[in-house]
Design a protein around this motif. Structure first.
Motif, PDB file in Angstrom:
ATOM      1  N   ALA A 215      -1.136  -5.740   4.623  1.00 46.55           N
ATOM      2  CA  ALA A 215      -0.654  -5.327   3.310  1.00 46.55           C
ATOM      3  C   ALA A 215       0.844  -5.020   3.361  1.00 46.55           C
ATOM      4  O   ALA A 215       1.589  -5.334   2.427  1.00 46.55           O
ATOM      5  CB  ALA A 215      -1.433  -4.100   2.829  1.00 46.55           C
TER       6      ALA A 215
ATOM      7  N   ALA B  23      -6.296   2.477  -3.871  1.00 45.86           N
ATOM      8  CA  ALA B  23      -5.363   1.960  -4.867  1.00 45.86           C
ATOM      9  C   ALA B  23      -4.709   0.666  -4.407  1.00 45.86           C
ATOM     10  O   ALA B  23      -4.350  -0.186  -5.216  1.00 45.86           O
ATOM     11  CB  ALA B  23      -4.288   3.004  -5.168  1.00 45.86           C
ATOM     12  N   ALA B  24      -4.568   0.518  -3.087  1.00 46.20           N
ATOM     13  CA  ALA B  24      -3.972  -0.698  -2.532  1.00 46.20           C
ATOM     14  C   ALA B  24      -5.006  -1.807  -2.351  1.00 46.20           C
ATOM     15  O   ALA B  24      -4.682  -2.883  -1.841  1.00 46.20           O
ATOM     16  CB  ALA B  24      -3.305  -0.393  -1.196  1.00 46.20           C
TER      17      ALA B  24
ATOM     18  N   GLN C 162      -4.987   6.413  -1.656  1.00 47.59           N
ATOM     19  CA  GLN C 162      -3.923   5.413  -1.591  1.00 47.59           C
ATOM     20  C   GLN C 162      -4.456   4.086  -1.052  1.00 47.59           C
ATOM     21  O   GLN C 162      -4.053   3.009  -1.508  1.00 47.59           O
ATOM     22  CB  GLN C 162      -2.776   5.915  -0.713  1.00 47.59           C
ATOM     23  CG  GLN C 162      -1.964   7.051  -1.320  1.00 47.59           C
ATOM     24  CD  GLN C 162      -1.172   6.622  -2.536  1.00 47.59           C
ATOM     25  OE1 GLN C 162      -0.749   5.474  -2.639  1.00 47.59           O
ATOM     26  NE2 GLN C 162      -0.969   7.535  -3.468  1.00 47.59           N
TER      27      GLN C 162
ATOM     28  N   GLY D  14       1.495  -8.185   1.624  1.00 50.55           N
ATOM     29  CA  GLY D  14       0.733  -7.786   0.440  1.00 50.55           C
ATOM     30  C   GLY D  14       1.554  -7.875  -0.829  1.00 50.55           C
ATOM     31  O   GLY D  14       2.759  -8.148  -0.812  1.00 50.55           O
ATOM     32  N   THR D  15       0.895  -7.649  -1.953  1.00 49.13           N
ATOM     33  CA  THR D  15       1.554  -7.785  -3.251  1.00 49.13           C
ATOM     34  C   THR D  15       2.495  -6.618  -3.561  1.00 49.13           C
ATOM     35  O   THR D  15       3.424  -6.779  -4.350  1.00 49.13           O
ATOM     36  CB  THR D  15       0.503  -7.890  -4.373  1.00 49.13           C
ATOM     37  OG1 THR D  15      -0.362  -6.740  -4.310  1.00 49.13           O
ATOM     38  CG2 THR D  15      -0.320  -9.161  -4.214  1.00 49.13           C
ATOM     39  N   ASP D  16       2.264  -5.465  -2.954  1.00 47.59           N
ATOM     40  CA  ASP D  16       3.134  -4.305  -3.195  1.00 47.59           C
ATOM     41  C   ASP D  16       4.310  -4.366  -2.226  1.00 47.59           C
ATOM     42  O   ASP D  16       4.217  -3.941  -1.077  1.00 47.59           O
ATOM     43  CB  ASP D  16       2.354  -3.004  -3.009  1.00 47.59           C
ATOM     44  CG  ASP D  16       3.149  -1.772  -3.443  1.00 47.59           C
ATOM     45  OD1 ASP D  16       4.371  -1.908  -3.674  1.00 47.59           O
ATOM     46  OD2 ASP D  16       2.556  -0.677  -3.544  1.00 47.59           O
ATOM     47  N   THR D  17       5.416  -4.916  -2.688  1.00 52.34           N
ATOM     48  CA  THR D  17       6.563  -5.145  -1.804  1.00 52.34           C
ATOM     49  C   THR D  17       7.253  -3.852  -1.364  1.00 52.34           C
ATOM     50  O   THR D  17       8.053  -3.865  -0.427  1.00 52.34           O
ATOM     51  CB  THR D  17       7.602  -6.048  -2.495  1.00 52.34           C
ATOM     52  OG1 THR D  17       7.989  -5.437  -3.740  1.00 52.34           O
ATOM     53  CG2 THR D  17       7.017  -7.431  -2.770  1.00 52.34           C
ATOM     54  N   ARG D  18       6.944  -2.738  -2.011  1.00 48.40           N
ATOM     55  CA  ARG D  18       7.534  -1.467  -1.578  1.00 48.40           C
ATOM     56  C   ARG D  18       7.125  -1.121  -0.157  1.00 48.40           C
ATOM     57  O   ARG D  18       7.843  -0.418   0.552  1.00 48.40           O
ATOM     58  CB  ARG D  18       7.104  -0.337  -2.529  1.00 48.40           C
ATOM     59  CG  ARG D  18       7.637  -0.476  -3.948  1.00 48.40           C
ATOM     60  CD  ARG D  18       7.049   0.595  -4.846  1.00 48.40           C
ATOM     61  NE  ARG D  18       5.581   0.553  -4.865  1.00 48.40           N
ATOM     62  CZ  ARG D  18       4.815   1.467  -5.455  1.00 48.40           C
ATOM     63  NH1 ARG D  18       5.381   2.491  -6.060  1.00 48.40           N
ATOM     64  NH2 ARG D  18       3.508   1.354  -5.451  1.00 48.40           N
ATOM     65  N   LEU D  19       5.954  -1.619   0.262  1.00 48.57           N
ATOM     66  CA  LEU D  19       5.463  -1.307   1.611  1.00 48.57           C
ATOM     67  C   LEU D  19       6.290  -1.973   2.707  1.00 48.57           C
ATOM     68  O   LEU D  19       6.210  -1.586   3.859  1.00 48.57           O
ATOM     69  CB  LEU D  19       3.997  -1.754   1.741  1.00 48.57           C
ATOM     70  CG  LEU D  19       3.000  -1.084   0.801  1.00 48.57           C
ATOM     71  CD1 LEU D  19       1.607  -1.643   1.003  1.00 48.57           C
ATOM     72  CD2 LEU D  19       2.986   0.433   1.013  1.00 48.57           C
ATOM     73  N   ARG D  20       7.119  -2.958   2.334  1.00 44.76           N
ATOM     74  CA  ARG D  20       7.933  -3.650   3.327  1.00 44.76           C
ATOM     75  C   ARG D  20       8.898  -2.690   4.031  1.00 44.76           C
ATOM     76  O   ARG D  20       9.341  -2.963   5.143  1.00 44.76           O
ATOM     77  CB  ARG D  20       8.757  -4.784   2.680  1.00 44.76           C
ATOM     78  CG  ARG D  20       7.955  -5.806   1.916  1.00 44.76           C
ATOM     79  CD  ARG D  20       7.208  -6.784   2.807  1.00 44.76           C
ATOM     80  NE  ARG D  20       6.673  -7.863   1.985  1.00 44.76           N
ATOM     81  CZ  ARG D  20       5.493  -7.825   1.349  1.00 44.76           C
ATOM     82  NH1 ARG D  20       4.723  -6.745   1.465  1.00 44.76           N
ATOM     83  NH2 ARG D  20       5.092  -8.833   0.610  1.00 44.76           N
TER      84      ARG D  20
ATOM     85  N   THR E  82       2.218  13.962  -0.376  1.00 46.56           N
ATOM     86  CA  THR E  82       1.540  12.893  -1.104  1.00 46.56           C
ATOM     87  C   THR E  82       0.381  13.460  -1.920  1.00 46.56           C
ATOM     88  O   THR E  82       0.163  13.104  -3.080  1.00 46.56           O
ATOM     89  CB  THR E  82       1.018  11.812  -0.144  1.00 46.56           C
ATOM     90  OG1 THR E  82       2.116  11.281   0.594  1.00 46.56           O
ATOM     91  CG2 THR E  82       0.316  10.687  -0.890  1.00 46.56           C
TER      92      THR E  82
END
Length: 241
Positions: free
Chosen positions: A227, A194-195, A191, A231-237, A171
């Motif tokens: 999150a 940024a989140a 990170q 959260g709004t960043d669905t990639r974290l799902r 990363t």
């Protein structure tokens, strides 16, 4: 290798077979020497913040940019001592596979595996000796790793400290930071920022959480989980599994 398993996506046996085929096609003769280039990561391999007892017990090992089974001798045995030079262990295993796969093709592989000499800081890589071909490397074999999401899933399911440290360094490199312990912890903080997650009060000396010097308020853990789940960043799902 079992291609449907995370740890089976990139197999040394496949690489050895591909390399032998490429060497045959290229008309390779004489003794073949295996060199390992593990220069991707920088800084000390062993984090000085880790307790010696944790290292001896195999909770973690010196971190290299190349390893077999998260620096385990056997993927089925997840306790006890680990290779202290994971890159060389992986290279020696590859050389053995190359030796086995190349025997029928008449290829001879040198017994000793060596590290590719790295240029000193501020210097350029040494020129190849005359007659050793162009300066561009030739790809003899290539395999694809498991996805980052699959590797994160494995890391969380197994509480894999070594894999966590490797992902932290990767990363950092992706963010333009050094592939070191300091780079990895800085990348985690970046990170979080940024989140939109506050990092006040957090002190990291590693990214796997093994070192006693880590300090993370419980509130920050709950904010990260929130999150991931909503959260709004669905990639974290993808971490939910």
């Amino acid at each position: 290798s079992k291609k449907d398993q995370v740890m089976g996506h990139a197999g040394l046996a496949t690489l050895a077979a591909q390399a032998v085929e490429a060497l045959q096609t290229g008309g390779a003769t004489g003794e073949i020497k295996v060199l390992v280039d593990d220069s991707l990561f920088s800084g000390p391999a062993l984090n000085p913040a880790w307790e010696p007892g944790d290292v001896a017990a195999g909770e973690v090992a010196p971190v290299y940019s190349m390893a077999l089974n998260s620096a385990r001798y056997d993927p089925a045995v997840t306790t006890g001592p680990r290779p202290q030079d994971a890159a060389m262990t992986a290279a020696e295993e590859f050389a053995a596979g190359l030796r086995s796969a190349g025997a029928a093709a008449g290829l001879t592989v040198a017994a000793a595996v060596e590290r590719l000499p790295q240029p000193a800081a501020g210097t350029t890589a040494p020129a190849r000796p005359e007659g050793e071909g162009t300066s561009q490397p030739v790809v003899l074999g290539e395999v694809q790793s498991a996805t980052v999401a699959e590797q994160v899933n494995l890391m969380l399911q197994d509480s894999d400290n070594y894999l966590a440290e490797a992902l932290g360094r990767l990363t950092a490199l992706a963010d333009g930071l050094p592939g070191s312990y300091d780079g990895a912890t800085a990348a985690v903080g970046a990170q979080l920022a940024a989140a939109g997650l506050a990092a006040e009060g957090m002190k990291l000396v590693d990214v796997c959480g093994l070192a006693m010097g880590n300090q993370v308020p419980a509130r920050q853990f709950s904010e990260v989980v929130r999150a991931i789940t909503s959260g709004t960043d669905t990639r974290l799902r993808s971490a939910l599994d």
